[in-house]
Design a protein around this motif. Structure first.
Motif, short mmCIF file in Angstrom:
data_model
loop_
_atom_site.label_atom_id
_atom_site.label_comp_id
_atom_site.label_asym_id
_atom_site.label_seq_id
_atom_site.Cartn_x
_atom_site.Cartn_y
_atom_site.Cartn_z
N LEU A 117 0.02 4.38 -14.73
CA LEU A 117 0.02 2.99 -15.23
C LEU A 117 1.55 2.25 -15.33
CD1 LEU A 117 -1.56 0.31 -15.60
CD2 LEU A 117 -1.68 1.24 -18.09
N GLN A 118 2.22 3.18 -15.78
CA GLN A 118 3.57 2.64 -16.46
C GLN A 118 4.40 2.75 -15.07
OE1 GLN A 118 4.81 5.35 -19.34
NE2 GLN A 118 3.91 4.28 -20.94
N ALA A 119 4.36 3.36 -13.99
CA ALA A 119 5.22 3.26 -12.92
C ALA A 119 4.63 2.24 -12.06
CB ALA A 119 4.81 4.61 -12.05
N TRP A 120 3.39 1.83 -12.00
CA TRP A 120 2.94 0.77 -11.25
C TRP A 120 3.46 -0.73 -12.06
CZ3 TRP A 120 -0.39 -3.04 -13.12
CH2 TRP A 120 -0.79 -4.14 -12.30
N ALA A 121 3.18 -0.65 -13.32
CA ALA A 121 3.83 -1.85 -14.11
C ALA A 121 5.37 -2.11 -13.91
CB ALA A 121 3.42 -1.72 -15.59
N ALA B 236 -2.65 9.30 -16.26
CA ALA B 236 -3.28 7.95 -16.24
C ALA B 236 -2.08 7.10 -17.06
CB ALA B 236 -4.33 7.87 -17.20
N ARG B 237 -1.78 7.44 -17.95
CA ARG B 237 -0.39 6.48 -18.63
C ARG B 237 0.76 6.58 -17.68
NH1 ARG B 237 0.75 9.70 -22.56
NH2 ARG B 237 2.55 10.78 -21.40
N ASP B 238 1.02 7.72 -17.18
CA ASP B 238 2.39 7.53 -16.16
C ASP B 238 2.21 6.70 -15.00
OD1 ASP B 238 3.61 9.05 -18.15
OD2 ASP B 238 3.57 11.17 -17.09
N TYR C 92 0.72 -1.30 0.06
CA TYR C 92 0.12 -0.14 0.00
C TYR C 92 0.85 1.20 0.14
CZ TYR C 92 -4.17 -2.54 0.52
OH TYR C 92 -5.32 -3.56 0.28
N THR C 93 2.03 1.11 0.39
CA THR C 93 2.98 2.29 0.30
C THR C 93 2.89 2.93 -1.01
OG1 THR C 93 4.13 1.53 2.49
CG2 THR C 93 5.35 2.97 1.05
N GLU C 94 3.44 1.76 -2.02
CA GLU C 94 3.86 2.29 -3.34
C GLU C 94 2.42 2.88 -3.84
OE1 GLU C 94 5.81 2.66 -6.89
OE2 GLU C 94 6.51 2.35 -4.86
N ARG C 95 1.23 2.21 -3.81
CA ARG C 95 -0.16 2.62 -4.24
C ARG C 95 -0.28 4.08 -3.59
NH1 ARG C 95 -1.79 3.19 -7.91
NH2 ARG C 95 -3.83 3.97 -8.12
N TYR C 96 -0.04 4.38 -2.50
CA TYR C 96 -0.30 5.52 -1.84
C TYR C 96 0.58 6.65 -2.59
CZ TYR C 96 0.40 9.08 1.73
OH TYR C 96 0.71 10.30 2.24
N VAL C 97 2.04 6.29 -2.94
CA VAL C 97 2.76 7.38 -3.26
C VAL C 97 2.19 7.49 -4.92
CG1 VAL C 97 5.07 7.85 -4.29
CG2 VAL C 97 4.82 6.74 -2.02
N LEU C 98 1.82 6.50 -5.92
CA LEU C 98 1.35 6.57 -6.81
C LEU C 98 0.23 7.64 -7.08
CD1 LEU C 98 2.32 3.13 -8.49
CD2 LEU C 98 3.47 5.34 -9.11
N ALA C 99 -0.65 7.11 -6.32
CA ALA C 99 -2.00 7.82 -6.21
C ALA C 99 -1.97 9.25 -5.90
CB ALA C 99 -3.04 7.09 -5.29
N LEU D 69 -6.34 17.98 -21.52
CA LEU D 69 -6.80 16.69 -22.11
C LEU D 69 -5.32 16.03 -21.96
CD1 LEU D 69 -8.44 14.40 -23.26
CD2 LEU D 69 -8.07 15.31 -25.40
N ASP D 70 -4.45 16.72 -22.44
CA ASP D 70 -3.12 16.03 -22.62
C ASP D 70 -2.41 15.50 -21.18
OD1 ASP D 70 -2.64 16.22 -25.18
OD2 ASP D 70 -1.47 18.03 -25.16
#
Length: 147
Positions: free
Chosen positions: A126-130, A122-124, A77-84, A115-116
Motif C-alpha cells: 500500500l505504501q509503495a502504491w501510494a 500489505a502495508r509495504d 498496469y506495469t506498476e500494479r503488476y510489479v507491486l503484486a 503474521l508480521d
C-alpha cells in the motif's frame, strides 16, 4: 490452533497470497495488451499514412494509439503488476517457511513471524502504491515544471 484444527492465520495468508497472484496475472495481461495495442496501432498509423489510406482511417488509427497511450498512463498496469508480484513473492516465501515447521512445533513465535510478514506485505504494498501515486501528482500537479 482452533478446536476444529483450522489454522486461521495460514488460511488468511493463503487467501492474501491468492489475491496477489490473481492481481498479478490480471495486471500482467492488461500490461501486455496495452503494450501490444500501442505497438500495433502505432505501426498501423504509419502504414495507413504511407499507403495513402483515407484520412478518416489514418485519423481513427492514430486516435486509438493516443487513447491507448493515455490508458497506459492512467491505469499503469506495469506498476500494479510489479507491486503484486513483489507482494505475492514475499507471502509465498513466508508461507513456505511457516509450513516447513511441523504443525505441533508452530508456537507463538513462529505464528507471529508469519503474521508480521502478512501485515508488513500489505502495508509495504500500500505504501509503495501510494508513494507512486503521490509522485505522479507531484509531477503533474500545480507548480510543476513540464519540459
Amino acid at each position: 490452533m482452533s478446536p476444529a484444527g483450522e489454522d486461521r492465520l495460514l488460511t488468511q495468508a493463503l487467501a492474501d497470497s491468492a489475491w496477489y497472484a490473481r492481481t498479478c496475472v490480471r495486471a500482467r495481461r492488461f500490461h501486455w495488451a496495452t503494450e501490444l495495442g500501442a505497438l500495433v496501432t502505432g505501426a498501423a498509423t504509419v502504414v495507413a499514412a504511407g499507403i495513402g489510406a483515407p484520412a478518416a482511417v489514418t485519423a481513427t488509427v492514430a486516435g486509438a494509439t493516443v487513447f491507448i497511450g493515455g490508458f497506459r498512463q492512467v491505469f499503469n498496469y506495469t506498476e500494479r503488476y510489479v507491486l503484486a508480484a513483489e507482494a505475492w513473492t514475499r507471502l509465498r516465501l513466508a508461507i513456505q517457511r511457516y509450513q516447513l515447521v511441523p504443525e505441533e512445533n508452530r508456537d507463538d513465535e513462529v505464528r507471529q513471524r508469519l503474521l508480521d510478514e502478512v501485515e508488513a506485505t500489505a502495508r509495504d504494498e500500500l505504501q509503495a502504491w501510494a508513494a507512486y501515486r503521490r509522485g505522479l501528482g507531484a509531477a503533474t500537479g500545480p507548480g510543476s515544471r513540464q519540459a
